[in-house]
Write a protein that holds these residues in place. Structure first.
Motif, short mmCIF file in Angstrom:
data_model
loop_
_atom_site.label_atom_id
_atom_site.label_comp_id
_atom_site.label_asym_id
_atom_site.label_seq_id
_atom_site.Cartn_x
_atom_site.Cartn_y
_atom_site.Cartn_z
N ASP A 98 0.85 -1.18 0.00
CA ASP A 98 0.00 0.00 0.00
C ASP A 98 0.89 1.23 0.00
OD1 ASP A 98 -2.27 1.61 0.10
OD2 ASP A 98 -3.24 0.29 1.54
N HIS A 99 0.29 2.40 -0.08
CA HIS A 99 1.06 3.64 -0.08
C HIS A 99 0.37 4.70 0.77
CE1 HIS A 99 -1.78 4.55 -3.36
NE2 HIS A 99 -1.35 3.43 -3.93
N GLU A 100 -0.18 4.26 1.89
CA GLU A 100 -0.89 5.17 2.80
C GLU A 100 0.07 5.99 3.66
OE1 GLU A 100 -4.26 5.78 2.94
OE2 GLU A 100 -4.30 4.55 1.13
N THR A 101 1.17 5.40 4.06
CA THR A 101 2.16 6.13 4.86
C THR A 101 3.44 6.29 4.03
OG1 THR A 101 3.20 4.17 5.82
CG2 THR A 101 1.25 5.07 6.98
N ASP A 102 4.33 7.16 4.46
CA ASP A 102 5.60 7.34 3.75
C ASP A 102 6.39 6.04 3.70
OD1 ASP A 102 4.99 9.99 3.30
OD2 ASP A 102 6.28 10.76 4.91
N GLU A 103 6.39 5.30 4.81
CA GLU A 103 7.12 4.03 4.86
C GLU A 103 6.51 3.01 3.90
OE1 GLU A 103 8.13 0.51 8.07
OE2 GLU A 103 7.64 2.50 8.82
N ASP A 104 5.17 2.91 3.90
CA ASP A 104 4.49 2.00 2.97
C ASP A 104 4.73 2.39 1.52
OD1 ASP A 104 3.45 0.57 5.09
OD2 ASP A 104 1.46 1.49 4.98
N PHE A 105 4.69 3.70 1.27
CA PHE A 105 4.93 4.22 -0.08
C PHE A 105 6.32 3.79 -0.56
CE2 PHE A 105 6.90 7.47 -2.74
CZ PHE A 105 6.03 7.48 -3.81
N GLU A 106 7.31 3.97 0.29
CA GLU A 106 8.69 3.63 -0.08
C GLU A 106 8.82 2.15 -0.38
OE1 GLU A 106 12.27 4.34 -1.39
OE2 GLU A 106 10.98 5.95 -0.69
N LEU A 107 8.20 1.29 0.45
CA LEU A 107 8.24 -0.15 0.21
C LEU A 107 7.59 -0.50 -1.13
CD1 LEU A 107 7.23 -1.68 3.67
CD2 LEU A 107 9.37 -2.07 2.44
N MET A 108 6.42 0.09 -1.39
CA MET A 108 5.69 -0.24 -2.61
C MET A 108 6.41 0.28 -3.85
SD MET A 108 1.68 0.16 -3.41
CE MET A 108 0.95 -0.63 -4.84
N VAL A 109 6.89 1.50 -3.81
CA VAL A 109 7.58 2.08 -4.96
C VAL A 109 8.86 1.31 -5.27
CG1 VAL A 109 8.83 4.14 -5.74
CG2 VAL A 109 6.55 4.35 -4.79
N THR A 110 9.57 0.93 -4.23
CA THR A 110 10.79 0.14 -4.43
C THR A 110 10.46 -1.19 -5.11
OG1 THR A 110 11.85 1.18 -2.52
CG2 THR A 110 12.74 -0.95 -3.23
N LYS A 111 9.40 -1.84 -4.66
CA LYS A 111 9.00 -3.12 -5.27
C LYS A 111 8.52 -2.91 -6.70
CE LYS A 111 9.03 -6.70 -3.70
NZ LYS A 111 10.05 -7.76 -3.78
N GLU A 112 7.77 -1.83 -6.96
CA GLU A 112 7.32 -1.53 -8.33
C GLU A 112 8.53 -1.36 -9.26
OE1 GLU A 112 3.13 0.91 -7.65
OE2 GLU A 112 4.99 2.04 -7.91
N GLU A 113 9.51 -0.59 -8.80
CA GLU A 113 10.69 -0.36 -9.63
C GLU A 113 11.44 -1.66 -9.89
OE1 GLU A 113 11.41 4.26 -8.26
OE2 GLU A 113 12.56 2.70 -7.26
N GLU A 114 11.51 -2.52 -8.88
CA GLU A 114 12.18 -3.81 -9.03
C GLU A 114 11.45 -4.68 -10.07
OE1 GLU A 114 12.40 -7.73 -6.23
OE2 GLU A 114 12.88 -5.83 -5.26
N VAL A 115 10.13 -4.76 -9.96
CA VAL A 115 9.35 -5.58 -10.88
C VAL A 115 9.41 -5.01 -12.30
CG1 VAL A 115 7.01 -6.38 -11.45
CG2 VAL A 115 7.82 -6.49 -9.08
#
Length: 109
Positions: free
Chosen positions: A82-99
Protein backbone atom coordinates in the motif's frame (compact mmCIF):
# COMPACT_ATOMS: atom_id res chain seq x y z
CA UNK A 1 3.46 -7.11 2.37
CA UNK A 2 4.01 -9.67 -0.32
CA UNK A 3 3.43 -12.71 1.89
CA UNK A 4 0.19 -14.53 1.20
CA UNK A 5 -1.74 -16.23 3.95
CA UNK A 6 -3.31 -19.66 3.74
CA UNK A 7 -6.04 -20.04 1.14
CA UNK A 8 -9.56 -19.83 2.51
CA UNK A 9 -10.93 -22.28 -0.06
CA UNK A 10 -11.43 -26.02 -0.10
CA UNK A 11 -9.93 -26.31 -3.59
CA UNK A 12 -6.14 -26.01 -3.35
CA UNK A 13 -5.77 -24.78 -6.97
CA UNK A 14 -7.99 -21.74 -6.38
CA UNK A 15 -6.70 -18.70 -4.57
CA UNK A 16 -8.60 -15.47 -5.14
CA UNK A 17 -6.47 -12.41 -4.39
CA UNK A 18 -9.14 -9.93 -5.42
CA UNK A 19 -10.16 -8.07 -8.54
CA UNK A 20 -8.71 -5.42 -10.79
CA UNK A 21 -10.85 -3.33 -13.10
CA UNK A 22 -9.32 -1.69 -16.16
CA UNK A 23 -11.12 1.41 -17.41
CA UNK A 24 -9.60 1.89 -20.88
CA UNK A 25 -11.41 5.20 -21.61
CA UNK A 26 -10.02 6.58 -18.32
CA UNK A 27 -6.51 5.45 -19.25
CA UNK A 28 -6.88 7.09 -22.67
CA UNK A 29 -7.95 10.36 -21.03
CA UNK A 30 -5.00 10.26 -18.64
CA UNK A 31 -2.63 9.61 -21.53
CA UNK A 32 -3.88 12.71 -23.31
CA UNK A 33 -3.64 14.77 -20.10
CA UNK A 34 -0.07 13.57 -19.47
CA UNK A 35 0.94 14.11 -23.09
CA UNK A 36 -0.38 17.68 -22.99
CA UNK A 37 1.28 18.33 -19.63
CA UNK A 38 4.73 17.11 -20.69
CA UNK A 39 4.58 18.62 -24.18
CA UNK A 40 3.86 22.00 -22.56
CA UNK A 41 6.93 22.02 -20.33
CA UNK A 42 6.30 19.26 -17.83
CA UNK A 43 6.91 19.67 -14.14
CA UNK A 44 7.91 22.71 -12.13
CA UNK A 45 11.59 22.96 -11.14
CA UNK A 46 10.79 22.45 -7.45
CA UNK A 47 8.49 19.47 -8.09
CA UNK A 48 9.96 16.07 -7.14
CA UNK A 49 10.33 13.41 -9.83
CA UNK A 50 7.72 10.69 -9.39
CA UNK A 51 8.91 7.14 -8.80
CA UNK A 52 7.51 3.67 -9.27
CA UNK A 53 4.70 2.95 -11.71
CA UNK A 54 3.38 6.49 -11.56
CA UNK A 55 6.70 7.98 -12.61
CA UNK A 56 7.45 5.29 -15.17
CA UNK A 57 4.15 5.59 -17.00
CA UNK A 58 3.90 9.39 -16.94
CA UNK A 59 5.56 9.61 -20.36
CA UNK A 60 4.16 6.37 -21.79
CA UNK A 61 1.40 7.20 -24.24
CA UNK A 62 0.48 3.66 -25.32
CA UNK A 63 -2.64 2.19 -23.65
CA UNK A 64 -1.34 -1.40 -23.65
CA UNK A 65 1.97 -0.39 -22.06
CA UNK A 66 0.14 1.58 -19.37
CA UNK A 67 -2.17 -1.33 -18.62
CA UNK A 68 0.89 -3.51 -18.00
CA UNK A 69 2.29 -0.96 -15.57
CA UNK A 70 -1.05 -0.58 -13.82
CA UNK A 71 -1.20 -4.38 -13.58
CA UNK A 72 2.09 -4.34 -11.62
CA UNK A 73 0.69 -1.67 -9.27
CA UNK A 74 -2.61 -3.51 -8.82
CA UNK A 75 -0.98 -6.89 -8.19
CA UNK A 76 1.19 -5.37 -5.47
CA UNK A 77 -1.95 -4.02 -3.81
CA UNK A 78 -3.52 -7.49 -4.01
CA UNK A 79 -0.56 -9.05 -2.20
CA UNK A 80 -0.61 -6.48 0.60
CA UNK A 81 1.44 -3.47 -0.50
CA UNK A 82 0.00 0.00 0.00
CA UNK A 83 1.06 3.64 -0.08
CA UNK A 84 -0.89 5.17 2.80
CA UNK A 85 2.16 6.13 4.86
CA UNK A 86 5.60 7.34 3.75
CA UNK A 87 7.12 4.03 4.86
CA UNK A 88 4.49 2.00 2.97
CA UNK A 89 4.93 4.22 -0.08
CA UNK A 90 8.69 3.63 -0.08
CA UNK A 91 8.24 -0.15 0.21
CA UNK A 92 5.69 -0.24 -2.61
CA UNK A 93 7.58 2.08 -4.96
CA UNK A 94 10.79 0.14 -4.43
CA UNK A 95 9.00 -3.12 -5.27
CA UNK A 96 7.32 -1.53 -8.33
CA UNK A 97 10.69 -0.36 -9.63
CA UNK A 98 12.18 -3.81 -9.03
CA UNK A 99 9.35 -5.58 -10.88
CA UNK A 100 9.35 -3.08 -13.77
CA UNK A 101 13.13 -3.55 -14.16
CA UNK A 102 12.77 -7.34 -14.22
CA UNK A 103 9.95 -7.16 -16.77
CA UNK A 104 11.97 -4.82 -18.98
CA UNK A 105 14.95 -7.19 -18.85
CA UNK A 106 12.74 -10.15 -19.80
CA UNK A 107 11.16 -8.28 -22.70
CA UNK A 108 14.58 -7.29 -24.05
CA UNK A 109 15.76 -10.93 -24.27
Amino acid sequence: PGVLGDAEFDHEDFYNLGEMIVDVPYIERRIEEDREYYENGGKDDDEEEERGVSGAMAKVYDVEERIGMLFVHGMLHLVGYDHETDEDFELMVTKEEEVLKLLKEELEK
